[in-house]
Design an enzyme around this catalytic site. Structure first.
Site, mmCIF file in Angstrom:
data_model
loop_
_atom_site.group_PDB
_atom_site.id
_atom_site.type_symbol
_atom_site.label_atom_id
_atom_site.label_comp_id
_atom_site.label_asym_id
_atom_site.label_seq_id
_atom_site.Cartn_x
_atom_site.Cartn_y
_atom_site.Cartn_z
ATOM 1 N N SER A 28 0.792 -1.232 0.000
ATOM 2 C CA SER A 28 0.000 0.000 0.000
ATOM 3 C C SER A 28 0.823 1.280 0.000
ATOM 4 O O SER A 28 0.376 2.295 -0.544
ATOM 5 C CB SER A 28 -0.958 0.012 1.193
ATOM 6 O OG SER A 28 -0.257 -0.197 2.401
ATOM 7 N N ASP A 234 -3.165 6.538 10.879
ATOM 8 C CA ASP A 234 -3.204 5.091 11.076
ATOM 9 C C ASP A 234 -1.848 4.522 11.492
ATOM 10 O O ASP A 234 -1.728 3.328 11.765
ATOM 11 C CB ASP A 234 -3.712 4.384 9.815
ATOM 12 C CG ASP A 234 -2.830 4.630 8.586
ATOM 13 O OD1 ASP A 234 -1.717 5.198 8.722
ATOM 14 O OD2 ASP A 234 -3.272 4.259 7.484
ATOM 15 N N HIS A 237 0.703 4.299 7.055
ATOM 16 C CA HIS A 237 0.889 4.797 5.690
ATOM 17 C C HIS A 237 1.510 6.188 5.682
ATOM 18 O O HIS A 237 1.154 7.039 6.513
ATOM 19 C CB HIS A 237 -0.455 4.823 4.953
ATOM 20 C CG HIS A 237 -1.043 3.460 4.790
ATOM 21 N ND1 HIS A 237 -2.191 3.079 5.448
ATOM 22 C CD2 HIS A 237 -0.630 2.395 4.066
ATOM 23 C CE1 HIS A 237 -2.477 1.827 5.126
ATOM 24 N NE2 HIS A 237 -1.538 1.388 4.287
#
Length: 260
Positions: A28, A234, A237
């Site tokens: 990601s 989070d 990321h």
């Protein structure tokens, strides 16, 4: 009276520009979550360094070239919302500093990253690996012609392998096998690979993965370090700002070590 003269045939379209092609792969943080929030998706903010340019193209999921724009992985990493990754900042830096646009050429980006994936899912024969190779092969074909040359694989992955000690300790061998396999399958034995050492993941085993990434000594393999870059709320990321910085770091590595 004689028949009217037929209109002249329109000139043929110009050939597509030859491309310096870069494969973007991993999970990601390569596909990009910059500007993505858990409840509201991507905020739509595109920094100046990531703005589109006609000489920066992306290979879509349909294997067609189009003008690249954020989010680069929108039709590739489809399980979660995509935002800003390092690809556009990288491409614009290479375009501006590598003399590509001035030579009438283009930067071609081949997005392949998928969030939440472990290195074992990128083994030869696995769906993700085979899709990456298939897309890379398609990127050099424009209607049967020579569409350009694959210049490097950019790789950012490993957070999912920091979840267990077993996976973390197996990482280096699996990554070295991936590099060998992709070079063999693309017929590019010296393909440059620029990987990113992770800066997030399970703190218990993250350093084992990082040591593996930084410890790979294969020819034409470099590792740049994302350690300390700012993260989204989070804590996993990279922020949009960090992704721009990472794109520039990747461009610096490529231009300094893999161009004449």
């Amino acid at each position: 009276m004689g028949a009217a003269a037929s209109a002249p045939a329109p000139p043929p379209p110009p050939p597509p520009p030859a491309k310096h092609i870069f494969i973007l792969s991993g999970q990601s943080n390569m596909s990009g979550r910059g500007g993505v929030t858990r409840h509201h998706g991507w905020d739509g903010v595109v920094p100046p360094e990531c703005r589109p340019d006609p000489s920066v193209l992306r290979l879509g999921a349909d294997l067609r070239w189009e003008e690249a724009r954020e989010p680069l992985h929108r039709d590739i990493d489809t399980r979660k919302a995509c935002g800003v990754g390092p690809g556009m900042a990288f491409a614009n830096a290479v375009r501006e500093r590598g003399g590509i646009a001035g030579a009438g050429m283009a930067v071609g980006l081949v997005p392949c990253a998928v969030g939440g994936t472990a290195i074992r899912e990128w083994g030869r024969g696995e769906e993700l690996y085979e899709s990456m190779v298939r897309r890379a092969r398609a990127s050099v074909r424009d209607g049967g012609g020579d569409g350009g040359e694959i210049k490097a694989l950019l790789w950012y992955q490993g957070e999912s392998d920091a979840s267990t000690q077993h996976d973390a300790e197996a990482y280096q061998g699996k990554m070295e096998a991936l590099i060998k396999n992709v070079r063999d399958d693309l017929g590019l034995p010296s393909l440059p690979v620029i990987q990113v050492a992770i800066t997030s993941g399970d703190a218990r085993y993250m350093d084992i993965v990082r040591r593996a990434q930084l410890g790979i000594k294969l020819p034409n393999v470099m590792c740049i370090d994302a350690k300390g870059m700012p993260l989204n709320d989070d804590h996993l990321h990279l922020t949009t700002h960090a992704q721009v910085r990472l794109g520039h770091m990747l461009a610096d590595a490529y231009l300094q070590h893999f161009t004449p």
